[in-house]
Scaffold this motif. Structure first.
Motif, PDB file in Angstrom:
ATOM      1  N   PRO A 181      35.502  41.766  39.209  1.00  9.68           N
ATOM      2  CA  PRO A 181      36.724  41.803  40.232  1.00  9.68           C
ATOM      3  C   PRO A 181      37.518  42.951  40.299  1.00  9.68           C
ATOM      4  O   PRO A 181      37.566  43.691  39.239  1.00  9.68           O
ATOM      5  CB  PRO A 181      37.442  40.477  39.820  1.00  9.68           C
ATOM      6  CG  PRO A 181      36.725  39.755  38.840  1.00  9.68           C
ATOM      7  CD  PRO A 181      35.853  40.790  38.193  1.00  9.68           C
ATOM      8  N   ASN A 182      38.326  43.134  41.290  1.00  8.21           N
ATOM      9  CA  ASN A 182      39.294  44.336  41.377  1.00  8.21           C
ATOM     10  C   ASN A 182      40.779  43.980  40.766  1.00  8.21           C
ATOM     11  O   ASN A 182      41.579  44.461  41.544  1.00  8.21           O
ATOM     12  CB  ASN A 182      39.190  44.828  42.901  1.00  8.21           C
ATOM     13  CG  ASN A 182      37.714  45.172  43.075  1.00  8.21           C
ATOM     14  OD1 ASN A 182      37.235  46.394  42.597  1.00  8.21           O
ATOM     15  ND2 ASN A 182      37.419  44.710  44.207  1.00  8.21           N
ATOM     16  N   TYR A 183      40.672  42.940  40.126  1.00 12.72           N
ATOM     17  CA  TYR A 183      41.792  42.317  39.508  1.00 12.72           C
ATOM     18  C   TYR A 183      41.654  41.333  38.135  1.00 12.72           C
ATOM     19  O   TYR A 183      40.459  40.916  38.085  1.00 12.72           O
ATOM     20  CB  TYR A 183      42.830  41.621  40.731  1.00 12.72           C
ATOM     21  CG  TYR A 183      41.885  40.096  41.148  1.00 12.72           C
ATOM     22  CD1 TYR A 183      42.108  39.216  40.647  1.00 12.72           C
ATOM     23  CD2 TYR A 183      40.935  40.511  42.403  1.00 12.72           C
ATOM     24  CE1 TYR A 183      41.176  38.029  41.094  1.00 12.72           C
ATOM     25  CE2 TYR A 183      40.264  39.358  42.758  1.00 12.72           C
ATOM     26  CZ  TYR A 183      40.374  38.196  42.008  1.00 12.72           C
ATOM     27  OH  TYR A 183      39.376  37.239  42.537  1.00 12.72           O
ATOM     28  N   LEU A 184      42.641  41.037  37.405  1.00  7.70           N
ATOM     29  CA  LEU A 184      42.495  40.374  36.423  1.00  7.70           C
ATOM     30  C   LEU A 184      42.826  38.869  36.646  1.00  7.70           C
ATOM     31  O   LEU A 184      43.733  38.581  37.343  1.00  7.70           O
ATOM     32  CB  LEU A 184      43.294  40.761  35.233  1.00  7.70           C
ATOM     33  CG  LEU A 184      42.977  40.301  33.903  1.00  7.70           C
ATOM     34  CD1 LEU A 184      41.727  40.765  33.186  1.00  7.70           C
ATOM     35  CD2 LEU A 184      43.930  40.653  32.793  1.00  7.70           C
ATOM     36  N   GLU A 185      42.039  38.141  36.568  1.00 10.52           N
ATOM     37  CA  GLU A 185      42.050  36.521  36.807  1.00 10.52           C
ATOM     38  C   GLU A 185      43.100  35.951  36.080  1.00 10.52           C
ATOM     39  O   GLU A 185      43.291  36.387  34.822  1.00 10.52           O
ATOM     40  CB  GLU A 185      40.801  35.793  36.654  1.00 10.52           C
ATOM     41  CG  GLU A 185      39.528  36.126  37.506  1.00 10.52           C
ATOM     42  CD  GLU A 185      39.378  35.570  38.432  1.00 10.52           C
ATOM     43  OE1 GLU A 185      40.381  34.883  39.032  1.00 10.52           O
ATOM     44  OE2 GLU A 185      38.404  35.896  39.566  1.00 10.52           O
ATOM     45  N   PRO A 186      43.724  35.110  36.577  1.00  8.61           N
ATOM     46  CA  PRO A 186      44.867  34.417  35.652  1.00  8.61           C
ATOM     47  C   PRO A 186      44.428  33.900  34.406  1.00  8.61           C
ATOM     48  O   PRO A 186      43.401  33.156  34.350  1.00  8.61           O
ATOM     49  CB  PRO A 186      45.452  33.381  36.717  1.00  8.61           C
ATOM     50  CG  PRO A 186      45.160  34.088  38.262  1.00  8.61           C
ATOM     51  CD  PRO A 186      43.733  34.743  37.978  1.00  8.61           C
ATOM     52  N   GLY A 187      45.379  33.970  33.330  1.00 14.63           N
ATOM     53  CA  GLY A 187      44.775  33.569  32.199  1.00 14.63           C
ATOM     54  C   GLY A 187      43.782  34.478  31.078  1.00 14.63           C
ATOM     55  O   GLY A 187      43.454  33.826  30.194  1.00 14.63           O
ATOM     56  N   GLN A 188      43.498  35.427  31.778  1.00 12.88           N
ATOM     57  CA  GLN A 188      42.592  36.375  31.339  1.00 12.88           C
ATOM     58  C   GLN A 188      43.205  37.617  30.553  1.00 12.88           C
ATOM     59  O   GLN A 188      44.384  37.886  31.100  1.00 12.88           O
ATOM     60  CB  GLN A 188      41.163  36.803  32.017  1.00 12.88           C
ATOM     61  CG  GLN A 188      40.387  35.826  32.463  1.00 12.88           C
ATOM     62  CD  GLN A 188      39.230  36.379  33.473  1.00 12.88           C
ATOM     63  OE1 GLN A 188      39.573  37.133  33.898  1.00 12.88           O
ATOM     64  NE2 GLN A 188      38.357  35.357  33.428  1.00 12.88           N
ATOM     65  N   GLY A 189      42.723  38.319  29.611  1.00  7.08           N
ATOM     66  CA  GLY A 189      43.241  39.205  28.955  1.00  7.08           C
ATOM     67  C   GLY A 189      42.625  40.436  29.122  1.00  7.08           C
ATOM     68  O   GLY A 189      41.333  40.287  29.182  1.00  7.08           O
ATOM     69  N   ILE A 190      42.974  41.782  28.850  1.00 11.12           N
ATOM     70  CA  ILE A 190      42.257  42.886  28.811  1.00 11.12           C
ATOM     71  C   ILE A 190      41.297  43.086  27.797  1.00 11.12           C
ATOM     72  O   ILE A 190      40.258  43.900  28.012  1.00 11.12           O
ATOM     73  CB  ILE A 190      42.911  44.230  29.177  1.00 11.12           C
ATOM     74  CG1 ILE A 190      43.965  44.460  27.808  1.00 11.12           C
ATOM     75  CG2 ILE A 190      43.650  44.116  30.391  1.00 11.12           C
ATOM     76  CD1 ILE A 190      44.430  45.675  27.705  1.00 11.12           C
ATOM     77  N   LYS A 191      41.391  42.320  26.670  1.00 14.77           N
ATOM     78  CA  LYS A 191      40.568  42.264  25.502  1.00 14.77           C
ATOM     79  C   LYS A 191      39.420  41.168  25.636  1.00 14.77           C
ATOM     80  O   LYS A 191      38.782  40.980  24.599  1.00 14.77           O
ATOM     81  CB  LYS A 191      41.374  42.408  24.309  1.00 14.77           C
ATOM     82  CG  LYS A 191      42.038  43.528  24.112  1.00 14.77           C
ATOM     83  CD  LYS A 191      42.856  43.643  22.764  1.00 14.77           C
ATOM     84  CE  LYS A 191      43.691  44.796  22.507  1.00 14.77           C
ATOM     85  NZ  LYS A 191      44.208  44.983  21.250  1.00 14.77           N
ATOM     86  N   ASP A 192      39.392  40.513  26.582  1.00 16.91           N
ATOM     87  CA  ASP A 192      38.455  39.320  26.931  1.00 16.91           C
ATOM     88  C   ASP A 192      36.896  39.844  27.283  1.00 16.91           C
ATOM     89  O   ASP A 192      37.020  40.897  28.002  1.00 16.91           O
ATOM     90  CB  ASP A 192      38.942  38.320  27.733  1.00 16.91           C
ATOM     91  CG  ASP A 192      40.296  37.541  27.383  1.00 16.91           C
ATOM     92  OD1 ASP A 192      40.618  37.685  26.041  1.00 16.91           O
ATOM     93  OD2 ASP A 192      41.015  37.095  28.293  1.00 16.91           O
TER      94      ASP A 192
END
Length: 253
Positions: A181-192
């Motif tokens: 996606p072109n965005y981070l989904e709610p509840g997700q982190g950049i280290k996931d």
């Protein structure tokens, strides 16, 4: 599972994507005010066939055209019909090919004649976000961080990404893992989630809306995905291979 491609597979993907880039360049030189979206699609199909490849989107999941022609408010998956383009329109061209069993895929949004300053900024955001994402990619980076950085870039330009649509893996299938996606989904982190590795091949495709990223379908079909705000949108896409720890753009000449 995200596939790792061998060098010989990447070479085949490079050829399929080179034809996509050639087709996009060809269409930019041929498209004129008054042409129908179907005429443009037919031109693309003829050109792709002349390169001993096939248009990948024709019949894919039931899609009717050889390419996607997304006009003005339509962001992606625009069906090439008898609608005629006019001065001041913006047109998204999304093209897929199949060559020797491997897929190519790329997109760009082009101006039809003179366009508004707002539409210029919209198209620039899509193109610049893609260039920014390509430059960011490194072996070991997580895909979630890439999504976050793309969303951050788009927001800083004053726009929003189209929701629920994403970039994707590609190879012998047109779409595979990972979803990007072109965005981070709610509840997700950049280290996931999974890390980017050498040998991965995937498409990054910023889809840009002006005020509301919620998708709606024009004409009550399952294609023609637009923004709920009804305003113009833009879309750019490249197919990338991770080689030597960096992203190589396959979908260019």
């Amino acid at each position: 599972m995200i596939e790792l491609k061998r060098p010989d597979e990447i070479a085949k993907l490079r050829e399929a994507n080179r034809i996509v880039a050639q087709t996009l360049d060809f269409l930019e030189g041929e498209i004129q005010v008054g042409m129908s979206l179907k005429e443009i699609s037919d031109l693309a199909e003829e050109f792709i066939l002349s390169k001993e490849a096939k248009p990948a989107f024709k019949g894919l999941y039931g899609f009717e055209g050889a390419i996607c022609t997304s006009l003005n408010a339509v962001c992606i998956h625009g069906i090439p019909d008898e609608t005629k383009i006019k001065e001041g329109d913006i047109l998204g061209l999304d093209i897929g090919t199949i060559k020797d069993g491997y897929y190519g895929d790329a997109a760009r949004t082009i101006p039809i004649g003179r366009i508004s300053d707002q539409d210029k900024a919209l198209i620039a955001c899509a193109k610049d976000a893609l260039d920014y994402g390509v430059d960011l990619i490194r072996e070991g980076m997580r895909f979630k961080e890439l999504s976050f950085r793309l969303g951050e870039f788009i927001a800083n330009r004053g726009f929003v990404p189209l929701l629920h649509y994403c970039g994707h893996g590609i190879g012998r299938k047109p779409h595979s893992e990972p979803e990007i996606p072109n965005y981070l989904e709610p509840g997700q982190g950049i280290k996931d989630g999974p890390k980017i590795k050498n040998g991965m091949v995937f498409c990054v495709e910023p889809m840009i809306c002006q005020k509301d990223g919620k998708p709606v379908h024009i004409n009550s079909d399952r294609w023609n995905a637009a923004s709920a705000d009804g305003l113009n949108t833009a879309h750019y896409e490249h197919c990338l291979a991770v080689v030597g720890g960096r992203a190589e753009i396959l979908s260019r000449i």
